[in-house]
Design a protein around this motif. Structure first.
Motif, short mmCIF file in Angstrom:
data_model
loop_
_atom_site.label_atom_id
_atom_site.label_comp_id
_atom_site.label_asym_id
_atom_site.label_seq_id
_atom_site.Cartn_x
_atom_site.Cartn_y
_atom_site.Cartn_z
N TYR A 42 0.87 -1.19 0.00
CA TYR A 42 0.00 0.00 0.00
C TYR A 42 0.90 1.24 0.00
O TYR A 42 1.80 1.37 0.82
CB TYR A 42 -0.93 0.02 1.23
CG TYR A 42 -1.96 1.11 1.05
CD1 TYR A 42 -3.13 0.87 0.35
CD2 TYR A 42 -1.71 2.40 1.50
CE1 TYR A 42 -4.04 1.89 0.13
CE2 TYR A 42 -2.62 3.43 1.27
CZ TYR A 42 -3.79 3.15 0.59
OH TYR A 42 -4.69 4.16 0.36
N TYR A 46 2.71 3.72 6.78
CA TYR A 46 3.77 3.91 7.77
C TYR A 46 4.01 2.64 8.56
O TYR A 46 3.23 1.69 8.50
CB TYR A 46 3.59 5.13 8.65
CG TYR A 46 2.33 5.35 9.47
CD1 TYR A 46 1.44 4.35 9.80
CD2 TYR A 46 2.07 6.63 9.96
CE1 TYR A 46 0.32 4.61 10.57
CE2 TYR A 46 0.96 6.91 10.73
CZ TYR A 46 0.09 5.89 11.03
OH TYR A 46 -1.01 6.16 11.80
N SER A 73 -4.14 1.84 4.50
CA SER A 73 -4.26 0.39 4.62
C SER A 73 -4.67 -0.05 6.03
O SER A 73 -4.67 -1.24 6.32
CB SER A 73 -2.95 -0.27 4.23
OG SER A 73 -1.95 0.08 5.16
N THR A 75 -3.24 0.65 9.08
CA THR A 75 -2.18 0.34 10.06
C THR A 75 -2.55 0.79 11.48
O THR A 75 -2.43 0.02 12.44
CB THR A 75 -0.86 1.03 9.65
OG1 THR A 75 -0.64 0.82 8.26
CG2 THR A 75 0.32 0.51 10.45
N ASP A 91 -11.22 7.03 4.63
CA ASP A 91 -10.29 7.20 3.51
C ASP A 91 -11.09 7.44 2.25
O ASP A 91 -12.19 6.90 2.08
CB ASP A 91 -9.38 5.98 3.32
CG ASP A 91 -8.10 6.35 2.54
OD1 ASP A 91 -7.03 6.50 3.16
OD2 ASP A 91 -8.18 6.52 1.30
N ASP A 252 -14.12 11.34 3.52
CA ASP A 252 -13.42 12.61 3.37
C ASP A 252 -12.94 13.14 4.71
O ASP A 252 -13.75 13.51 5.57
CB ASP A 252 -14.33 13.63 2.68
CG ASP A 252 -13.54 14.81 2.15
OD1 ASP A 252 -12.37 15.01 2.58
OD2 ASP A 252 -14.07 15.55 1.29
N ALA A 253 -11.63 13.19 4.85
CA ALA A 253 -11.02 13.64 6.11
C ALA A 253 -11.27 15.12 6.38
O ALA A 253 -11.02 15.61 7.47
CB ALA A 253 -9.51 13.38 6.06
N SER A 268 -1.26 9.65 9.14
CA SER A 268 -0.25 10.23 8.25
C SER A 268 -0.97 10.69 6.99
O SER A 268 -1.40 9.88 6.17
CB SER A 268 0.86 9.22 7.92
OG SER A 268 0.37 8.11 7.23
N TYR A 277 -1.96 8.48 -5.57
CA TYR A 277 -2.55 7.24 -5.03
C TYR A 277 -3.53 6.63 -6.03
O TYR A 277 -3.62 5.43 -6.15
CB TYR A 277 -3.32 7.52 -3.74
CG TYR A 277 -2.46 7.94 -2.59
CD1 TYR A 277 -1.90 7.01 -1.73
CD2 TYR A 277 -2.19 9.28 -2.36
CE1 TYR A 277 -1.10 7.40 -0.69
CE2 TYR A 277 -1.39 9.68 -1.32
CZ TYR A 277 -0.85 8.74 -0.49
OH TYR A 277 -0.04 9.13 0.55
N GLN A 302 -10.70 14.74 -5.00
CA GLN A 302 -10.97 14.87 -3.56
C GLN A 302 -9.74 14.60 -2.71
O GLN A 302 -9.78 14.73 -1.48
CB GLN A 302 -12.06 13.89 -3.15
CG GLN A 302 -13.41 14.23 -3.75
CD GLN A 302 -14.39 13.10 -3.59
OE1 GLN A 302 -14.16 12.17 -2.81
NE2 GLN A 302 -15.46 13.15 -4.34
N VAL A 304 -6.46 15.03 -0.77
CA VAL A 304 -5.63 16.08 -0.18
C VAL A 304 -4.23 15.95 -0.79
O VAL A 304 -3.70 14.85 -0.90
CB VAL A 304 -5.58 15.89 1.35
CG1 VAL A 304 -4.55 16.81 1.98
CG2 VAL A 304 -6.96 16.12 1.95
#
Ligand SMILES: C[S@@+](CC[C@H](N)C(=O)[O-])C[C@H]1O[C@@H](n2cnc3c(N)ncnc32)[C@H](O)[C@@H]1O
Length: 434
Positions: A42, A46, A73, A75, A91, A252-253, A268, A277, A302, A304
Motif C-alpha cells: 500500500y 507507515y 491500509s 495500520t 479514507d 473525506d477527512a 499520516s 494514489y 478529492q 488532499v
C-alpha cells in the motif's frame, strides 16, 4: 540539513525526547506477524511502530476510541485492535476502505474453516472449463497492461470467488484482497514502481495468476490466522471481553462527524503533490469493481495534496493568506516560478486546515492528535509542513505538545519523498493537544 544525532531503538520509547531523531530498527516479526502483511505495498503506509507508540502513550487502559482520518491500509486501526481499542477509519479511496475492513476483521475458527473449504473449492475448479459470465474490468488499454492469457485467468479467479461466496460477506472481501494482492505482479507493469508503468528495456515475465493466487492466499491466510488468534486470545483473557470494533465512517477527512467523542487521532496525511494514489491503486480498484474510470477521476480531485485541483484549479492563483509566515512566504516564492505548484500547496493547506478543525471537534477535551508527515521541497522551495500544521492547529486551540522525527528506513514500506538524493529521509511527528 544537519542531523544532530540519531538514536537507534527497536520501538519508540514512551518518553521520546523533544526534537530528537530516532531510527527504528524494524523488527520484521512485528511487522509481518499479523494482518499488516495483507497488501503490504500500500503506497506510503507507515510502520506500525508509530501508531503503536502513540496508542500506548496517549490511551490509558480504560481509555478507548481511536480515529485515523487518512487510514490508508488501516495500520493505525490494526494496532489499536491489538491493544484492545475500538476505532474509526476514513479514507477517500475505495480500495483502502476495503483493505482496512478486511485487515481489521478477525475470523472465528468456524469462519477460518469455511474459508479453507472455499479456497479448496476454487482450487478444484480452477482448471475446469467454466463459461465466463462476468464482464472484463473497464481498464483502458487492458491488453497493454495484462497479457490476454492472464486476463482470462484473472477473470476466472474473480468469477470463482463470486460463485463460491455468493459475491458478498467476509470471505468474499478477504479473497478480493488476495486477488488485489496479485494484480501488480501478474501485470506487465513494473512490480516496484508506485505508478504502474511498463519498462521496455527490461520487459517483465509476469507471474502465473493461478499459482500466485494460491501462494499469496497461503501467506495471507497464515497472517489472518495469527491476527485472529491474537485478537480473540487477548479479549478472552483480558478484562475486556468484546472484540474491538472498527468502523469506516466516511470518505473525506475534511468533512466528517463522529457519533461520539474520541480520545486520540493518529494519522499520516498525504504529502504535498508527491504521490498519485489513484493511479497507483487504479488496477486494484478497477479489477475488484470498486470504482470505474470516471469515479477515479472524481476521487482524484478529492485527494488532499492532489495535483488535479478541478474547480479550484481554474483559479490558477489561489491567493489564500494563511497568516503563517513560513507558509505565506513559501507560497509567494513558488508563485514567482510556478503558479500551479503554488495553487497545489495552497489547496493542500486549506484542506489540512479543514481536517484539523474536524478532528478538533471529534476529540474529547484534552484529546490528542498525532500527525506524521515529512517536509517537502517543491521547485527548490522548502515547505516545513509539520511546523506549519502545528501553527495551523493553534487557530483551533490545539497546543503543540511534542515534536520529534524518525528516519524512514524501510523504503519498501514507505515511499520516500521530499528531500534530494543523498539526504536522509525523515518523517516528522507532531503531537497536538486539545
Ligand atoms: C500516507 S497515506 C496513509 C497511509 C496509512 N497511514 C497506512 O499506514 O496505510 C494517505 C492516505 O490519505 C488518503 N486520502 C487522501 N485524501 C483524502 C481525503 N480527502 N479524505 C480521506 N482520505 C484521503 C489516501 O487515499 C491515502 O490512503
Amino acid at each position: 540539513m544537519q542531523l544532530a544525532e540519531i538514536t537507534y531503538v527497536p520501538e519508540l520509547p514512551n518518553d521520546v525526547i523533544q526534537d530528537a531523531t530516532y531510527e527504528i530498527a524494524a523488527n520484521k516479526a512485528l511487522v509481518v506477524g499479523n494482518s499488516h502483511r495483507f497488501f503490504n505495498k500500500y503506497p506510503a503506509k507507515y510502520i506500525p511502530h508509530i501508531p503503536r507508540w502513540a496508542i500506548s502513550k496517549y490511551l490509558g487502559p480504560e481509555d478507548d476510541g481511536i480515529l485515523d482520518p487518512f487510514c490508508g491500509s488501516g495500520t493505525t486501526l490494526v494496532e489499536g485492535m491489538l491493544q484492545g481499542k475500538n476505532g474509526y477509519g476514513i479514507d477517500v479511496d475505495p480500495f483502502a476502505r476495503l483493505l482496512t475492513k478486511v485487515k481489521t476483521r478477525p475470523f472465528s475458527s468456524v469462519e477460518l474453516r469455511t474459508l479453507d473449504r472455499t479456497v479448496l473449492a476454487i482450487r478444484n475448479r480452477i482448471e475446469q472449463s467454466v463459461p465466463i459470465t462476468i464482464e472484463l474490468p473497464p481498464i483502458p488499454d487492458i491488453t497493454k497492461w495484462f497479457r490476454e492469457d492472464i486476463i482470462d485467468k484473472l477473470i476466472k479467479i474473480k468469477q470463482l470467488i463470486i460463485a463460491e461466496t455468493g459475491g458478498e460477506g467476509v470471505i468474499f472481501d478477504y479473497l478480493s484482497i488476495v486477488l488485489a494482492g496479485i494484480i501488480r505482479k501478474v501485470s506487465n507493469a513494473e512490480n516496484g514502481s508506485p505508478k504502474p508503468y511498463i519498462s521496455t528495456r527490461f520487459p517483465k515475465d509476469p507471474q502465473d495468476p493461478y499459482l500466485y493466487f494460491f501462494k499469496i492466499q497461503e501467506l495471507y491466510r497464515e497472517a489472518l490466522g495469527q491476527f485472529s488468534h491474537e485478537i480473540f486470545n487477548q479479549t478472552n483473557f483480558g478484562l475486556q471481553r468484546v472484540v474491538p470494533d472498527i468502523k469506516l465512517v466516511g470518505t473525506d477527512a475534511r468533512d466528517f462527524v463522529l457519533d461520539k467523542k474520541i480520545k486520540l487521532a493518529v494519522t499520516s496525511p498525504p504529502y504535498i503533490n508527491a504521490f498519485d494514489y489513484v493511479r497507483s491503486l487504479k488496477f486494484e480498484n478497477l479489477w475488484l469493481g470498486l470504482a470505474d474510470p470516471d469515479d477515479l477521476l472524481e476521487i482524484r480531485r478529492q485527494h488532499v495534496g492532489t495535483e488535479s485541483l478541478g474547480e479550484r484549479g481554474r483559479n490558477d492563483n489561489l491567493t489564500e493568506v494563511f497568516n503563517i509566515p513560513s507558509l505565506d512566504s513559501a507560497i509567494y516564492e513558488l508563485r514567482e516560478s510556478d503558479s500551479k505548484r503554488a495553487s497545489i500547496v495552497t489547496a493542500f493547506f486549506e484542506d489540512m486546515r479543514k481536517n484539523l478543525g474536524r478532528v478538533y471537534n471529534a476529540l474529547d477535551d484534552n484529546g490528542t492528535y498525532v500527525i506524521v508527515i515529512g517536509d517537502s521541497l517543491i521547485r527548490g522551495v522548502e515547505i516545513p509542513t509539520a511546523d506549519i500544521l502545528a501553527s495551523m492547529g493553534n487557530e483551533f486551540g490545539f497546543k503543540l505538545e511534542l515534536k520529534f522525527q524518525y528516519v524512514i528506513r524501510d523504503r519498501y514500506l514507505h515511499i520516500p519523498r521530499g528531500g534530494k538524493g543523498g539526504l536522509i529521509k525523515l518523517d516528522r511527528i507532531i503531537v497536538l493537544r486539545k
